[in-house]
Design a protein around this motif. Structure first.
Motif, mmCIF file in Angstrom:
data_model
loop_
_atom_site.group_PDB
_atom_site.id
_atom_site.type_symbol
_atom_site.label_atom_id
_atom_site.label_comp_id
_atom_site.label_asym_id
_atom_site.label_seq_id
_atom_site.Cartn_x
_atom_site.Cartn_y
_atom_site.Cartn_z
ATOM 1 N N MET A 1 26.380 -6.696 -50.071
ATOM 2 C CA MET A 1 27.312 -5.511 -50.042
ATOM 3 C C MET A 1 27.307 -4.922 -51.517
ATOM 4 S SD MET A 1 31.028 -6.877 -48.241
ATOM 5 C CE MET A 1 31.928 -6.362 -49.774
ATOM 6 N N ALA A 2 27.183 -5.800 -52.503
ATOM 7 C CA ALA A 2 27.041 -5.492 -53.800
ATOM 8 C C ALA A 2 25.974 -4.710 -54.063
ATOM 9 C CB ALA A 2 27.116 -6.831 -54.828
ATOM 10 N N SER A 3 24.869 -4.478 -53.343
ATOM 11 C CA SER A 3 23.837 -3.911 -53.806
ATOM 12 C C SER A 3 23.833 -2.236 -52.965
ATOM 13 C CB SER A 3 22.438 -4.297 -53.214
ATOM 14 O OG SER A 3 22.280 -4.512 -51.805
ATOM 15 N N PHE A 8 28.505 4.447 -50.847
ATOM 16 C CA PHE A 8 28.530 3.547 -49.340
ATOM 17 C C PHE A 8 29.419 2.253 -49.771
ATOM 18 C CE2 PHE A 8 24.254 5.269 -48.510
ATOM 19 C CZ PHE A 8 24.506 6.438 -47.827
ATOM 20 N N SER A 9 29.997 2.312 -51.069
ATOM 21 C CA SER A 9 30.592 1.150 -51.409
ATOM 22 C C SER A 9 31.774 0.819 -50.358
ATOM 23 C CB SER A 9 31.357 1.230 -52.922
ATOM 24 O OG SER A 9 32.209 0.605 -52.983
ATOM 25 N N LEU A 10 31.936 -0.499 -50.087
ATOM 26 C CA LEU A 10 33.185 -0.717 -49.155
ATOM 27 C C LEU A 10 34.342 -1.214 -49.665
ATOM 28 C CD1 LEU A 10 31.012 -2.536 -46.251
ATOM 29 C CD2 LEU A 10 31.718 -0.144 -46.484
ATOM 30 N N LYS A 15 41.193 3.019 -44.590
ATOM 31 C CA LYS A 15 41.791 4.314 -44.068
ATOM 32 C C LYS A 15 41.000 5.585 -44.607
ATOM 33 C CE LYS A 15 45.445 4.881 -47.589
ATOM 34 N NZ LYS A 15 44.715 5.884 -48.293
ATOM 35 N N ASP A 16 40.217 5.488 -45.515
ATOM 36 C CA ASP A 16 39.555 6.544 -46.126
ATOM 37 C C ASP A 16 38.066 6.818 -45.675
ATOM 38 O OD1 ASP A 16 41.706 7.357 -47.658
ATOM 39 O OD2 ASP A 16 41.140 6.335 -49.302
ATOM 40 N N ASP A 17 37.486 5.700 -44.814
ATOM 41 C CA ASP A 17 36.270 5.725 -44.363
ATOM 42 C C ASP A 17 35.958 6.987 -43.613
ATOM 43 O OD1 ASP A 17 36.026 3.348 -45.540
ATOM 44 O OD2 ASP A 17 35.587 2.307 -43.674
ATOM 45 N N ASP A 18 34.647 7.375 -43.893
ATOM 46 C CA ASP A 18 33.805 8.301 -42.842
ATOM 47 C C ASP A 18 33.407 7.314 -41.886
ATOM 48 O OD1 ASP A 18 31.479 7.203 -44.224
ATOM 49 O OD2 ASP A 18 31.028 9.011 -45.141
ATOM 50 N N MET A 19 32.706 8.119 -40.852
ATOM 51 C CA MET A 19 31.753 7.350 -39.700
ATOM 52 C C MET A 19 30.722 6.262 -40.287
ATOM 53 S SD MET A 19 31.616 6.506 -36.682
ATOM 54 C CE MET A 19 32.627 7.843 -35.896
ATOM 55 N N LEU A 20 30.080 6.632 -41.427
ATOM 56 C CA LEU A 20 29.134 5.868 -41.892
ATOM 57 C C LEU A 20 29.754 4.533 -42.613
ATOM 58 C CD1 LEU A 20 26.017 5.174 -42.742
ATOM 59 C CD2 LEU A 20 26.500 6.401 -44.768
ATOM 60 N N LYS A 21 30.890 4.617 -43.387
ATOM 61 C CA LYS A 21 31.491 3.474 -43.737
ATOM 62 C C LYS A 21 32.057 2.580 -42.705
ATOM 63 C CE LYS A 21 32.302 4.559 -48.642
ATOM 64 N NZ LYS A 21 33.385 4.636 -49.516
ATOM 65 N N PHE A 22 32.587 3.421 -41.637
ATOM 66 C CA PHE A 22 33.310 2.759 -40.462
ATOM 67 C C PHE A 22 32.097 1.840 -39.862
ATOM 68 C CE2 PHE A 22 33.994 2.374 -35.983
ATOM 69 C CZ PHE A 22 35.119 1.640 -36.122
ATOM 70 N N VAL A 23 30.797 2.389 -39.636
ATOM 71 C CA VAL A 23 29.652 1.534 -38.995
ATOM 72 C C VAL A 23 29.260 0.600 -39.768
ATOM 73 C CG1 VAL A 23 27.349 1.948 -38.181
ATOM 74 C CG2 VAL A 23 29.278 3.434 -37.553
ATOM 75 N N GLY A 26 31.452 -2.244 -39.654
ATOM 76 C CA GLY A 26 31.401 -3.113 -38.408
ATOM 77 C C GLY A 26 30.145 -3.926 -38.445
ATOM 78 N N HIS A 27 29.097 -3.374 -39.214
ATOM 79 C CA HIS A 27 27.791 -4.381 -39.229
ATOM 80 C C HIS A 27 28.126 -5.681 -40.317
ATOM 81 C CE1 HIS A 27 25.264 -1.986 -36.896
ATOM 82 N NE2 HIS A 27 25.285 -1.152 -37.575
#
Length: 156
Positions: A1-3, A8-10, A15-23, A26-27
């Motif tokens: 996650m840190a890298s 793309f930071s989580l 609530k502000d996630d776009d589809m990429l961050k949502f995916v 999930g991973h």
């Protein structure tokens, strides 16, 4: 996650996630679930309890609740992850039910686990006419819930 690159930071609110961050989230949840799975299996199947095993089994059970909750907005929509969502949320519900049936594990059960299982049941009920194995999985989960509580949940 840190890298992950900043874009793309989580570390941002979900609530502000776009589809990429949502995916990506999930991973990450998949990774956590698989890391904690051996601890849940030891506790549920073999009754192994100690401070470390309990900590990671508890986290794993919480991940099962989190998986269902985080996927709930997509339960009734056809999307690129529907097939996998049905299977992973069903797996999470079955893990929670296995733990609830295992003697001596009730103190590790996360808050809201029953509501999460009921949500997974609603998801399967929504898809049962279209997805051939959803009805069978719903029936299994319904029976396990009925055995657990001595009450009657309807699979239809």
């Amino acid at each position: 996650m840190a890298s992950l690159p900043q874009m793309f930071s989580l570390a941002t609110p979900e609530k502000d996630d776009d589809m990429l961050k949502f995916v990506l989230r999930g991973h990450l949840l998949d990774c956590y679930e698989w890391m904690y799975f051996p601890f849940m299996a030891e506790t549920i199947n073999h009754g192994r309890r100690d401070v470390s095993v309990d900590e990671y089994a508890r986290k794993g059970l919480q991940m099962s609740v989190d998986r269902i909750r985080k996927n709930q907005p997509g339960f009734n929509h056809r999307h690129h992850g529907t097939w996998l969502m049905l299977r992973s949320c069903t797996r999470s519900a079955l893990i929670l039910l296995a733990a609830s049936h295992s003697h001596g594990v009730q103190d590790l059960m996360p808050e809201g686990w029953q509501e999460a299982v009921k949500s997974a049941m609603d998801m399967l009920r929504f898809w049962e006419e279209e997805v051939s194995d959803a009805r069978d999985r719903l029936h299994i989960i319904t029976e396990l819930m009925n055995d657990r509580r001595g009450s009657t949940y309807s699979s239809s």
